[in-house]
Design a protein around this motif. Structure first.
Motif, mmCIF file in Angstrom:
data_model
loop_
_atom_site.group_PDB
_atom_site.id
_atom_site.type_symbol
_atom_site.label_atom_id
_atom_site.label_comp_id
_atom_site.label_asym_id
_atom_site.label_seq_id
_atom_site.Cartn_x
_atom_site.Cartn_y
_atom_site.Cartn_z
ATOM 1 N N VAL A 152 74.090 -42.173 11.758
ATOM 2 C CA VAL A 152 75.300 -41.367 12.002
ATOM 3 C C VAL A 152 75.126 -39.950 11.470
ATOM 4 N N ARG A 153 74.453 -39.807 10.336
ATOM 5 C CA ARG A 153 74.167 -38.453 9.857
ATOM 6 C C ARG A 153 73.254 -37.720 10.847
ATOM 7 N N GLY A 154 72.313 -38.448 11.445
ATOM 8 C CA GLY A 154 71.473 -37.849 12.475
ATOM 9 C C GLY A 154 72.276 -37.414 13.687
ATOM 10 N N VAL A 155 73.245 -38.226 14.075
ATOM 11 C CA VAL A 155 74.119 -37.864 15.195
ATOM 12 C C VAL A 155 74.914 -36.602 14.866
ATOM 13 N N ARG A 156 75.436 -36.538 13.661
ATOM 14 C CA ARG A 156 76.225 -35.357 13.284
ATOM 15 C C ARG A 156 75.366 -34.091 13.289
ATOM 16 N N ARG A 157 74.122 -34.217 12.833
ATOM 17 C CA ARG A 157 73.229 -33.057 12.890
ATOM 18 C C ARG A 157 72.989 -32.640 14.338
#
Length: 420
Positions: A394-399
């Motif tokens: 999810v942090r990757g998606v936000r980035r």
């Protein structure tokens, strides 16, 4: 347009969706909740992993297996196997409380578009999404040995095809395999009134030892630490440090994913199995023929050579192949073919090379679960890996959402960019 579409609603998909909702992303979750557990595991099976290592993941850590069981006066404990049915109900409880609503839709196509992806379903819906997380579990990757592929479904099936084994009562059933699925399926068949026979290429079966107590002396704990995948330093590395595994050379990661934590039976199953199931060990399966009355299997003693060994035949009414799953992008027909072919893969495998945030070489396309084992190691084959995966993905998606956005389909990121 949605921020994220999660394809799959098993432990990984639900965990990712839960973290995405907490992060404020507009998210759709498509798939049958806990489908593999609800529909493809026989009644009477138990989790092989310890209850404390079988949690789905939400950002607050509130929706644990312990929390579910406590509300129902159940008391899962270390060293006592948990029924698959209880874990399945826990997953459904998690889906209702900790994740966005799950839509029981079947995704048939994921196609790149300039600002993201177009997702199409078998039910006729299509919509646009900026990112996609593929968390389809193990079922697309069912492996059936070549010798069995000519048999019809009434003569041969995969172990994941059965919810109720009582249909085999009174029948001779050959179970092919040497892992937990094979051993437990064979034991359950015997307990349902069938006459199973295990056929294994391995010269002997491996059995896990009973788990050590959680409370031990500091010296013993340091020598043989507990982890989500068992005791010992190798298991600790695979389960607690998947991020380190990712930095190994591709060929090494592929080998680790294929060989670490190999086939073995749970300690609590051994007595049930050995007193009921005959074993044909060190046997290579050469062919399988439908005789009309059943199946004739031709076996050869496996001795490391291809030109020798005693050849004989075994008769059965049905063959169950408990031969596992082989992940590969080629099995994901839902992905646009040009997109699928463009993805960088790990070493000689057909699994996608992933960033630290589980993003593939095509920006905005993320993967989770079994297909990521060649990137992050064997913990991705187990429920335990969902906790490591969900927050990072999810942090990757936000980035990705805060960057310039996906590039055209013909462009991919370089291996150097993936290392970030």
């Amino acid at each position: 347009m949605y921020d994220l579409t999660v394809v799959g609603a098993g432990p990984y998909g639900l965990s990712i969706a839960s973290h995405a909702a907490t992060a404020g992303l507009t998210t759709r979750v498509l798939g049958r909740p806990m489908a593999a557990w609800r529909d493809h595991m026989p009644h009477g099976m138990f989790l092989k992993s310890e209850p404390w290592s079988s949690n789905l993941s939400d950002a607050a850590g509130l929706h644990t297996l312990d929390a579910y069981c406590a509300a129902r006066e159940l008391r899962p404990s270390h060293g006592n196997p948990l029924a698959i049915g209880t874990f399945t109900e826990y997953g459904l409880w998690f889906a209702e409380r900790a994740a966005p609503p799950v839509e029981d839709l079947t995704v048939t196509r994921v196609v790149p578009e300039p600002a993201g992806f177009r997702v199409e379903t078998a039910e006729g819906e299509h919509f646009r999404t900026r990112t996609v997380a593929v968390a389809v579990g193990v079922l697309p990757f069912i492996h059936l040995p070549a010798a069995l592929r000519g048999l019809t479904a009434d003569r041969c099936s995969h172990s994941s095809s059965h919810r109720d084994l009582s249909r085999f009562s009174g029948q001779q059933v050959a179970v092919v395999g040497a892992g937990q699925a094979a051993l437990e399926t064979a034991a359950l068949l015997a307990e349902q009134g069938a006459y199973p026979r295990l056929i294994a290429r391995r010269s002997h079966l491996n059995w896990n030892s009973p788990p050590q107590p959680l409370r031990r002396s500091l010296l013993r704990a340091c020598r043989d630490p507990h982890s989500g995948l068992g005791t010992g330093w190798p298991s600790w590395v695979w389960s607690e440090a998947p991020g380190l595994v990712r930095h190994l050379p591709g060929n090494t990661r592929v080998r680790i994913a294929a060989t670490a934590l190999g086939p073995a039976g749970a300690w609590w199953l051994r007595d049930r199995f050995e007193r009921q199931v005959p074993v044909e060990s060190a046997q290579e399966l050469l062919s399988a023929i439908d005789t009309g009355a059943g199946v004739r299997l031709t076996l050869r003693t496996a001795n490391g050579r291809t030109d020798s060994g005693t050849v004989r035949t075994v008769e059965a009414d049905h063959v169950i192949a408990a031969t596992g799953f082989r992940p590969g992008l080629g099995r994901l027909a839902m992905l646009d073919e040009q997109l699928r072919r463009s993805l960088l893969t790990v070493g000689p495998s057909s699994s996608p090379e992933l960033s630290a945030g589980f993003e593939s070489s095509y920006p905005g396309l993320f993967f989770a679960g079994l297909l990521t084992a060649p990137s992050f190691g064997p913990s991705m084959r187990f429920v335990y890996g969902a906790t490591f995966t969900a927050g990072r993905l999810v942090r990757g998606v936000r980035r990705r959402l805060t960057s310039a956005g996906p590039v055209p389909a013909e462009q991919t990121r370089t291996p150097e960019a993936l290392s970030r």
